[in-house]
Motif scaffolding. Structure first.
Motif, PDB file in Angstrom:
ATOM      1  N   SER A  19      20.144  23.396  79.804  1.00  0.00           N
ATOM      2  CA  SER A  19      20.430  24.790  80.141  1.00  0.00           C
ATOM      3  C   SER A  19      21.200  24.787  81.451  1.00  0.00           C
ATOM      4  O   SER A  19      20.970  23.946  82.317  1.00  0.00           O
ATOM      5  N   ALA A  20      22.112  25.715  81.589  1.00  0.00           N
ATOM      6  CA  ALA A  20      23.069  25.619  82.691  1.00  0.00           C
ATOM      7  C   ALA A  20      23.544  27.002  83.123  1.00  0.00           C
ATOM      8  O   ALA A  20      23.398  27.985  82.400  1.00  0.00           O
ATOM      9  N   THR A  21      24.095  27.036  84.335  1.00  0.00           N
ATOM     10  CA  THR A  21      24.754  28.249  84.842  1.00  0.00           C
ATOM     11  C   THR A  21      26.255  28.011  84.810  1.00  0.00           C
ATOM     12  O   THR A  21      26.691  26.882  84.965  1.00  0.00           O
ATOM     13  N   ALA A  22      27.023  29.072  84.653  1.00  0.00           N
ATOM     14  CA  ALA A  22      28.464  28.925  84.561  1.00  0.00           C
ATOM     15  C   ALA A  22      29.032  28.404  85.882  1.00  0.00           C
ATOM     16  O   ALA A  22      28.686  28.905  86.944  1.00  0.00           O
ATOM     17  N   PRO A  23      29.920  27.393  85.832  1.00  0.00           N
ATOM     18  CA  PRO A  23      30.563  26.931  87.066  1.00  0.00           C
ATOM     19  C   PRO A  23      31.467  27.999  87.666  1.00  0.00           C
ATOM     20  O   PRO A  23      31.710  28.003  88.870  1.00  0.00           O
ATOM     21  N   PHE A  25      31.242  31.617  88.169  1.00  0.00           N
ATOM     22  CA  PHE A  25      30.318  32.739  88.071  1.00  0.00           C
ATOM     23  C   PHE A  25      30.996  34.006  88.560  1.00  0.00           C
ATOM     24  O   PHE A  25      31.701  33.988  89.561  1.00  0.00           O
ATOM     25  N   TYR A 114      24.498  30.113  80.884  1.00  0.00           N
ATOM     26  CA  TYR A 114      24.445  31.512  81.305  1.00  0.00           C
ATOM     27  C   TYR A 114      25.858  31.907  81.721  1.00  0.00           C
ATOM     28  O   TYR A 114      26.333  31.492  82.774  1.00  0.00           O
TER      29      TYR A 114
END
Lengths: 229, 100
Positions: A19-23, A25, A114
């Motif tokens: 699971s990851a956050t957008a680079p 954002f 995300y």
């Protein structure tokens, strides 16, 4: 110990989900706007008619960025090495792991990221009539006719779009789309103790009966009660 | 090649090696951005927006000048505070913490 490795449990060689956050954002935001006309009519009635709209930009939701692209299975060059696996009929829920070599980031299974890339919009016509009576009694009826569209999946944290590479196909009625809402409420000031004389007066004299009724597309709700004004 | 559990082990960036062992060349951190090391957000989960531009404007107008009618309009921009707690919940299922 001669061979400490032999005591280990069999390694888990399942490609890992991430699971990851957008680079890249972006701050999600909404814009709201409205135009509304209120008019006083005879018999102490106020009519209210308005347009209310809003638009959501850079909304956040999860998407699987490691989904195989459409056609990856049919054009997989390694398929010839696995004649028993890559047969017509394809991948099903029981052998999903055969999709792993077809993913963009090989060595992982799904990567739920995300992403601030989703949108929404809302348009509505809202109408209301309010009748005021003597003292503090009143009756209000409201009607809303609206439409809410979005490409945010049903649960933005856990349900991913069906096909990450075509979010347009996800664009439809939002989960909380409510095409019509009707609601009404009233306040009726009780006729006794109005003058607020005597021991009970100052409190009881300001007592009112109130109630409301709300009808949405699928739900009905109503209540009635008594409270001090 | 398929390993004993039925996993496909080619190309060699897969975690299995075709037997029942783990591929020695497998790098579970292959290209992953790690918070506090090579993340563009430092140790934070997302970027920090400290200057939010969220203008509001509205008007009310009495076209007849008799106090019996009112035309109102408005516009506003509202910034959402991202619920990044969801991402933090999943941190320990990602490598390098998944083995801990």
């Amino acid at each position: 110990m001669d061979n400490p490795g032999s005591a280990h449990a069999a390694p888990n060689n399942t490609p890992l989900p991430l699971s990851a956050t957008a680079p890249k954002f972006k701050q999600p935001y909404t814009q709201n706007w409205d135009l509304d006309i209120q008019k006083e009519l005879p018999y102490n009635i106020i009519a209210d008619l308005g347009y209310y709209g809003s638009k959501g930009t850079h909304l956040l939701a999860v998407a699987d960025i490691n989904q195989p692209v459409a056609g990856a299975y049919a054009s997989y060059s390694g398929a010839a090495n696995y004649p028993d696996v890559y047969t017509p009929g394809g991948i099903n829920s029981g052998n999903e792991n055969y999709a792993n070599p077809l993913r963009p980031y090989i060595g992982y299974s799904g990567i739920d990221m995300y992403l601030p890339i989703f949108i929404s919009n809302y348009n509505s016509l809202q109408a209301s009539l309010q009748k005021r009576f003597t003292a503090d009694s009143l009756l209000t009826i409201n009607y809303t006719w609206s439409k809410n569209l979005s490409n945010v999946p049903c649960d933005p944290n856990y349900t991913v779009p069906q096909y990450t590479y075509d979010l347009k196909s996800e664009y439809s009625y939002a989960r909380f789309d409510q095409r019509q809402v009707f609601n009404a409420d009233f306040v009726y000031q009780l006729p006794f103790f109005k003058e607020q004389h005597g021991l009970a007066g100052p409190s009881a004299g300001r007592m009112a009966v109130f109630g409301d009724y709300c009808s949405e597309l699928r739900a009905l709700d109503g209540s009635v009660g008594v409270r001090w004004l | 090649m398929l390993d004993n559990s039925g996993y496909i082990c080619t190309p060699d960036t897969m975690p299995c090696d075709g037997t029942s062992n783990t591929n020695p060349n497998y790098d579970s951190l292959n290209g992953i951005i790690i918070g506090g090391k090579n993340s563009p957000y430092g140790t934070a989960v997302s970027n920090q927006v400290n200057l939010g531009f969220a203008p509001r404007i509205g008007f009310a107008w009495d076209p007849m000048g008799q106090g019996k009618m009112s035309v109102r309009g408005g516009y506003g921009m509202f910034i959402e505070s991202p619920g990044v707690g969801f991402v933090e919940n999943s941190v320990f299922s990602n490598p390098p913490f998944d083995d801990l």
